[in-house]
Design a protein around this motif. Sequence first.
Motif, PDB file in Angstrom:
ATOM      1  N   ARG A   5      41.188 -55.746  74.732  1.00  0.00           N
ATOM      2  CA  ARG A   5      42.552 -56.542  74.941  1.00  0.00           C
ATOM      3  C   ARG A   5      42.760 -57.073  73.407  1.00  0.00           C
ATOM      4  O   ARG A   5      41.822 -57.853  72.720  1.00  0.00           O
ATOM      5  N   VAL A   6      43.745 -56.900  72.891  1.00  0.00           N
ATOM      6  CA  VAL A   6      44.254 -57.413  71.504  1.00  0.00           C
ATOM      7  C   VAL A   6      45.491 -58.225  71.621  1.00  0.00           C
ATOM      8  O   VAL A   6      46.433 -57.920  72.049  1.00  0.00           O
ATOM      9  N   PHE A   7      45.352 -59.321  70.812  1.00  0.00           N
ATOM     10  CA  PHE A   7      46.421 -60.301  70.472  1.00  0.00           C
ATOM     11  C   PHE A   7      46.842 -60.189  69.058  1.00  0.00           C
ATOM     12  O   PHE A   7      46.139 -60.576  68.330  1.00  0.00           O
ATOM     13  N   ASN A   8      48.088 -59.994  68.812  1.00  0.00           N
ATOM     14  CA  ASN A   8      48.460 -60.263  67.397  1.00  0.00           C
ATOM     15  C   ASN A   8      48.811 -61.657  67.169  1.00  0.00           C
ATOM     16  O   ASN A   8      50.026 -62.166  67.599  1.00  0.00           O
ATOM     17  N   ALA A   9      47.991 -61.999  66.330  1.00  0.00           N
ATOM     18  CA  ALA A   9      48.130 -63.663  66.220  1.00  0.00           C
ATOM     19  C   ALA A   9      49.035 -63.973  64.735  1.00  0.00           C
ATOM     20  O   ALA A   9      49.132 -64.985  64.248  1.00  0.00           O
ATOM     21  N   GLY A  10      49.504 -62.616  63.987  1.00  0.00           N
ATOM     22  CA  GLY A  10      50.119 -62.815  62.948  1.00  0.00           C
ATOM     23  C   GLY A  10      51.431 -63.375  62.967  1.00  0.00           C
ATOM     24  O   GLY A  10      51.889 -63.088  64.118  1.00  0.00           O
ATOM     25  N   PRO A  11      52.068 -64.047  62.119  1.00  0.00           N
ATOM     26  CA  PRO A  11      53.261 -64.509  62.076  1.00  0.00           C
ATOM     27  C   PRO A  11      54.427 -63.503  61.819  1.00  0.00           C
ATOM     28  O   PRO A  11      55.646 -63.969  62.360  1.00  0.00           O
ATOM     29  N   MET A  12      54.399 -62.469  61.433  1.00  0.00           N
ATOM     30  CA  MET A  12      55.389 -61.632  61.005  1.00  0.00           C
ATOM     31  C   MET A  12      55.454 -60.194  61.270  1.00  0.00           C
ATOM     32  O   MET A  12      56.675 -59.646  61.435  1.00  0.00           O
ATOM     33  N   SER A  44      42.308 -38.958  68.603  1.00  0.00           N
ATOM     34  CA  SER A  44      42.328 -40.557  69.038  1.00  0.00           C
ATOM     35  C   SER A  44      41.931 -40.564  70.706  1.00  0.00           C
ATOM     36  O   SER A  44      42.580 -39.660  71.386  1.00  0.00           O
ATOM     37  N   LEU A  45      41.411 -41.438  70.945  1.00  0.00           N
ATOM     38  CA  LEU A  45      41.066 -41.611  72.272  1.00  0.00           C
ATOM     39  C   LEU A  45      42.032 -42.603  72.991  1.00  0.00           C
ATOM     40  O   LEU A  45      42.134 -42.652  74.355  1.00  0.00           O
ATOM     41  N   GLY A  46      42.841 -43.114  72.331  1.00  0.00           N
ATOM     42  CA  GLY A  46      43.906 -44.009  72.845  1.00  0.00           C
ATOM     43  C   GLY A  46      44.122 -45.174  71.896  1.00  0.00           C
ATOM     44  O   GLY A  46      43.734 -45.238  71.010  1.00  0.00           O
ATOM     45  N   GLU A  47      45.118 -46.194  72.315  1.00  0.00           N
ATOM     46  CA  GLU A  47      45.372 -47.042  71.515  1.00  0.00           C
ATOM     47  C   GLU A  47      45.862 -48.235  72.385  1.00  0.00           C
ATOM     48  O   GLU A  47      46.443 -48.166  73.452  1.00  0.00           O
ATOM     49  N   VAL A  48      45.859 -49.352  71.603  1.00  0.00           N
ATOM     50  CA  VAL A  48      46.459 -50.730  72.341  1.00  0.00           C
ATOM     51  C   VAL A  48      47.617 -51.023  71.526  1.00  0.00           C
ATOM     52  O   VAL A  48      47.714 -50.953  70.350  1.00  0.00           O
ATOM     53  N   TRP A  67      46.636 -54.160  75.986  1.00  0.00           N
ATOM     54  CA  TRP A  67      45.235 -53.634  76.390  1.00  0.00           C
ATOM     55  C   TRP A  67      45.072 -52.190  76.673  1.00  0.00           C
ATOM     56  O   TRP A  67      46.350 -51.454  76.752  1.00  0.00           O
ATOM     57  N   THR A  68      43.964 -51.675  76.617  1.00  0.00           N
ATOM     58  CA  THR A  68      43.778 -49.962  76.930  1.00  0.00           C
ATOM     59  C   THR A  68      42.202 -50.154  77.793  1.00  0.00           C
ATOM     60  O   THR A  68      41.444 -51.004  76.882  1.00  0.00           O
ATOM     61  N   THR A  69      41.934 -49.109  78.360  1.00  0.00           N
ATOM     62  CA  THR A  69      40.531 -48.972  78.973  1.00  0.00           C
ATOM     63  C   THR A  69      40.321 -47.567  78.618  1.00  0.00           C
ATOM     64  O   THR A  69      41.197 -46.612  79.073  1.00  0.00           O
ATOM     65  N   LEU A  70      39.332 -47.283  77.984  1.00  0.00           N
ATOM     66  CA  LEU A  70      38.936 -46.009  77.482  1.00  0.00           C
ATOM     67  C   LEU A  70      37.588 -45.661  77.938  1.00  0.00           C
ATOM     68  O   LEU A  70      36.589 -46.450  78.010  1.00  0.00           O
TER      69      LEU A  70
END
Length: 100
Positions: A5-12, A44-48, A67-70
């Motif tokens: 599970r990935v959250f993009n905390a970047g501002p731009m 590639s196995l996949g991506e978020v 998110w992704t489940t691999l």
Amino acid sequence: MISLRVFNAGPMMTHEVVVLPLAPGRSIGERPTHPDGKIDEAGSLGEVSRSCRAGAGDGLPPGAAGWTTLTVHPGRYQLVCNLPGHYLAGMYAELDVTGR
């Protein structure tokens, strides 16, 4: 199986996380880049990304989560942001998967 599970905390900027196997004896950050600043995602196995599904995604805009489940086997993997120029900017990390 693993779930990311990935959250993009970047501002731009939009980002993504692509999961690629890392060959024995290789280090992260060594993949050659194309003229557009991207690497080859073969294997590639996949991506978020925002789409959270198999295949090429559309990235995560600032403030978004995905998110992704691999299915992965013990070994070394490289997590990369493969948007143009991001890999060259050092947006990669190693993921080591060990057996139980």
